[in-house]
Design a protein around this motif. Structure first.
Motif, PDB file in Angstrom:
ATOM      1  N   UNK A 234       0.821  -1.201   0.000  1.00 14.83           N
ATOM      2  CA  UNK A 234       0.000   0.000   0.000  1.00 14.83           C
ATOM      3  C   UNK A 234       0.867   1.267   0.000  1.00 14.83           C
ATOM      4  N   UNK A 235       1.934   1.272   0.768  1.00 12.20           N
ATOM      5  CA  UNK A 235       2.841   2.419   0.809  1.00 12.20           C
ATOM      6  C   UNK A 235       3.517   2.625  -0.552  1.00 12.20           C
ATOM      7  N   UNK A 236       3.972   1.545  -1.172  1.00 16.97           N
ATOM      8  CA  UNK A 236       4.629   1.634  -2.486  1.00 16.97           C
ATOM      9  C   UNK A 236       3.653   2.190  -3.526  1.00 16.97           C
ATOM     10  N   UNK A 237       2.413   1.716  -3.527  1.00 15.58           N
ATOM     11  CA  UNK A 237       1.409   2.196  -4.474  1.00 15.58           C
ATOM     12  C   UNK A 237       1.112   3.673  -4.238  1.00 15.58           C
ATOM     13  N   UNK A 238       0.971   4.081  -2.977  1.00 15.65           N
ATOM     14  CA  UNK A 238       0.697   5.485  -2.668  1.00 15.65           C
ATOM     15  C   UNK A 238       1.856   6.394  -3.064  1.00 15.65           C
ATOM     16  N   UNK A 239       3.095   5.962  -2.838  1.00 16.15           N
ATOM     17  CA  UNK A 239       4.272   6.748  -3.234  1.00 16.15           C
ATOM     18  C   UNK A 239       4.327   6.871  -4.755  1.00 16.15           C
TER      19      UNK A 239
END
Length: 146
Positions: A8-13
């Motif tokens: 989720x963090x990778x997608x948001x970044x």
């Protein structure tokens, strides 16, 4: 749970980076789009290195805008296909030697016609671009040296 949070963090970044890039491009801070192109509607004079040495860049040529300079001129790129061989020499590190390109002025038409093999189509396109009148044409013919 930890793996899902990481994804989720990778997608948001990645999403935030894409949005930032688009916004910076729209504001003109960075250029993500391709170069602006222009198709010539009239032939242009290419000034050679020697004084009074000219060639024509034909109407229909696509020019790629590069940048504008504080001195009041702009730089464009033109791409050519070439077959065969030509004589050349290495330029070293300072290989840029720009030449000047400009429109044909009405008062230059007689000299251009006398000194350069202008085709009927090129001449017609130049005259239309300059909105030459019949009076202009008569003046050109009067000044034409045979």
């Amino acid at each position: 749970m930890r793996k899902t949070s990481l994804i989720l963090i990778v997608v948001l970044v990645a999403l935030a980076s894409a949005i930032s890039g688009i916004l910076l491009s729209e504001c003109g801070v960075i250029h993500l789009n391709s170069k602006k192109t222009f198709r010539l509607e009239e032939p242009l004079l290419i000034e050679g290195e020697k004084q009074n040495s000219y060639s024509l860049l034909p109407a229909g040529t696509v020019m790629y805008y590069d940048k504008s300079w504080d001195e009041g001129h702009s730089t464009y790129h033109v791409y050519f296909h070439f077959k065969g061989e030509f004589k050349s020499a290495p330029t070293g590190g300072d290989g840029i030697s720009p030449i000047w390109l400009r429109t044909v002025e009405s008062d230059e038409l007689p000299k251009l016609m006398a000194d350069y093999p202008v085709s009927r189509d090129e001449l017609s396109t130049i005259l239309k671009a300059k909105r030459a009148t019949k009076q202009d044409l008569l003046q050109i013919l009067r000044e034409w040296k045979e």
